[in-house]
Design a protein around this motif. Sequence first.
Motif, mmCIF file in Angstrom:
data_model
loop_
_atom_site.group_PDB
_atom_site.id
_atom_site.type_symbol
_atom_site.label_atom_id
_atom_site.label_comp_id
_atom_site.label_asym_id
_atom_site.label_seq_id
_atom_site.Cartn_x
_atom_site.Cartn_y
_atom_site.Cartn_z
ATOM 1 N N ALA A 59 0.830 -1.203 0.000
ATOM 2 C CA ALA A 59 0.000 0.000 0.000
ATOM 3 C C ALA A 59 0.869 1.259 0.000
ATOM 4 C CB ALA A 59 -0.936 -0.001 1.217
ATOM 5 N N PHE A 60 1.989 1.216 0.724
ATOM 6 C CA PHE A 60 2.906 2.361 0.697
ATOM 7 C C PHE A 60 3.404 2.612 -0.716
ATOM 8 C CE2 PHE A 60 7.406 3.401 0.239
ATOM 9 C CZ PHE A 60 7.377 4.733 0.646
ATOM 10 N N LEU A 61 3.763 1.561 -1.446
ATOM 11 C CA LEU A 61 4.250 1.738 -2.811
ATOM 12 C C LEU A 61 3.207 2.445 -3.669
ATOM 13 C CD1 LEU A 61 6.355 1.232 -5.028
ATOM 14 C CD2 LEU A 61 5.265 -0.989 -5.426
ATOM 15 N N HIS A 62 1.950 2.078 -3.502
ATOM 16 C CA HIS A 62 0.890 2.732 -4.267
ATOM 17 C C HIS A 62 0.771 4.215 -3.893
ATOM 18 C CE1 HIS A 62 -1.182 -1.443 -4.750
ATOM 19 N NE2 HIS A 62 -0.231 -1.258 -5.641
ATOM 20 N N ARG A 63 0.830 4.521 -2.602
ATOM 21 C CA ARG A 63 0.749 5.919 -2.177
ATOM 22 C C ARG A 63 1.933 6.715 -2.704
ATOM 23 N NH1 ARG A 63 -0.177 3.529 2.685
ATOM 24 N NH2 ARG A 63 1.678 4.412 3.690
ATOM 25 N N ALA A 64 3.111 6.120 -2.603
ATOM 26 C CA ALA A 64 4.316 6.799 -3.080
ATOM 27 C C ALA A 64 4.234 7.069 -4.566
ATOM 28 C CB ALA A 64 5.543 5.949 -2.761
ATOM 29 N N ARG A 247 2.838 4.348 8.129
ATOM 30 C CA ARG A 247 2.725 5.696 8.676
ATOM 31 C C ARG A 247 3.117 6.781 7.674
ATOM 32 N NH1 ARG A 247 5.434 4.438 14.625
ATOM 33 N NH2 ARG A 247 3.771 3.048 15.373
ATOM 34 N N TRP A 248 3.528 6.376 6.478
ATOM 35 C CA TRP A 248 3.901 7.366 5.473
ATOM 36 C C TRP A 248 2.631 7.847 4.766
ATOM 37 C CZ3 TRP A 248 3.839 9.300 0.649
ATOM 38 C CH2 TRP A 248 4.854 10.207 0.300
ATOM 39 N N ARG A 249 2.143 9.011 5.177
ATOM 40 C CA ARG A 249 0.972 9.655 4.567
ATOM 41 C C ARG A 249 -0.174 8.678 4.305
ATOM 42 N NH1 ARG A 249 3.180 14.390 0.481
ATOM 43 N NH2 ARG A 249 5.010 14.993 1.711
ATOM 44 N N PRO A 250 -0.733 8.071 5.342
ATOM 45 C CA PRO A 250 -1.826 7.104 5.152
ATOM 46 C C PRO A 250 -3.147 7.803 4.866
ATOM 47 C CG PRO A 250 -1.412 7.422 7.478
ATOM 48 C CD PRO A 250 -0.382 8.253 6.757
ATOM 49 N N ASP A 251 -3.219 8.382 3.661
ATOM 50 C CA ASP A 251 -4.370 9.222 3.341
ATOM 51 C C ASP A 251 -5.372 8.560 2.411
ATOM 52 O OD1 ASP A 251 -2.603 11.326 0.878
ATOM 53 O OD2 ASP A 251 -2.775 9.162 1.120
ATOM 54 N N GLU A 252 -5.161 7.298 2.067
ATOM 55 C CA GLU A 252 -6.105 6.617 1.179
ATOM 56 C C GLU A 252 -7.054 5.765 2.019
ATOM 57 O OE1 GLU A 252 -6.303 7.124 -2.004
ATOM 58 O OE2 GLU A 252 -4.576 8.471 -2.047
ATOM 59 N N PRO A 253 -8.352 5.881 1.831
ATOM 60 C CA PRO A 253 -9.301 5.125 2.657
ATOM 61 C C PRO A 253 -9.192 3.617 2.436
ATOM 62 C CG PRO A 253 -10.415 6.162 0.801
ATOM 63 C CD PRO A 253 -9.023 6.720 0.828
ATOM 64 N N PRO A 256 -4.505 -1.144 4.282
ATOM 65 C CA PRO A 256 -4.148 -2.027 5.394
ATOM 66 C C PRO A 256 -3.565 -1.245 6.560
ATOM 67 C CG PRO A 256 -3.398 -2.944 3.307
ATOM 68 C CD PRO A 256 -3.893 -1.545 3.024
ATOM 69 N N GLY A 257 -3.997 -1.602 7.743
ATOM 70 C CA GLY A 257 -3.437 -0.986 8.939
ATOM 71 C C GLY A 257 -4.089 0.317 9.345
ATOM 72 N N GLU A 258 -4.917 0.887 8.484
ATOM 73 C CA GLU A 258 -5.466 2.208 8.787
ATOM 74 C C GLU A 258 -6.375 2.182 10.010
ATOM 75 O OE1 GLU A 258 -8.499 5.185 6.597
ATOM 76 O OE2 GLU A 258 -6.800 4.526 5.429
ATOM 77 N N ARG A 259 -7.201 1.141 10.099
ATOM 78 C CA ARG A 259 -8.139 1.085 11.215
ATOM 79 C C ARG A 259 -7.500 0.476 12.460
ATOM 80 N NH1 ARG A 259 -13.627 -1.053 8.074
ATOM 81 N NH2 ARG A 259 -13.845 0.727 6.669
#
Length: 277
Positions: A59-64, A247-253, A256-259
């Motif tokens: 998920a981090f790779l996608h956000r990055a 924890r790197w900009r977890p801004d996508e709803p 994984p791990g967000e909740r």
Amino acid sequence: MGETREDPVVDLRLDRAHSARIYDWFLGGRTNFAADREAAGQVLAVFPSAGEAARMNRAFLHRAARHLAREGLTQFLDIGTGIPTSPNLHETVQAVVPSARVVYTDNDPIVLAHAAALLHGRPEGRTAYVEADVTDPDSVLRAPELLATLDLGRPVALTLNALLHFITDDGRDRAHAVVERLKAALPSGSALVVTHGTSDFSPLATGRIMDIYARAGTPLQLRGRAEFRRFFDGWELVEPGITLAHRWRPDEPGEPGERGRPTAAEAVCYAAIAVKP
């Protein structure tokens, strides 16, 4: 009468666990076999959040990738691609910039066998696959497929996702030397995206994981924060700097791990992005 040349038969050793297929299983993929699932089960027995950690890393790779595409980068070089898992990198960045160009690189015949899935991007953009070994970075940088797809005179986003911990140093500092060579080939404005396993938070569990991978023939070298920071020397870290992947900009709803807000001990993976000044 000339001889007919046939491609060599590649033994994928399906009876032995393989790191790419173990990771595929953790991500919910289907390109894995009994030996891989057995090894994955052993990992889960000592580290129950391994699957969640793999998904947070992905998920981090996608956000990055989305962040860099939104910042104007249109060229991506993904080294250590692994088995294709949708959405792949080109699907993520071309959803933002349809004309983006992506080159995937791996040295694994298992990945090569599935590389066709990486070559179907937006018609406005381009994707390519290079079979090369990151420990010989010049073989990547000089590959005809790369040079026909990317312009190394313009900024490139280099992604090394869950790769460098598979490069053991053997007293020679190999991983950092490889990254420095790749960084030197990229112009100002390029970006470096890295995730890397660490034993800083769960030394006992990660030590057992290293034993499992070693028995599968894939030794690991987990690195601490200071060693991880060295990969970005000379480049400017993007906020929030070095952190755990989730924890790197977890801004996508729904990521994984967000909740569940996993602890550092459950994540065991550093992540960061830096830009070349």
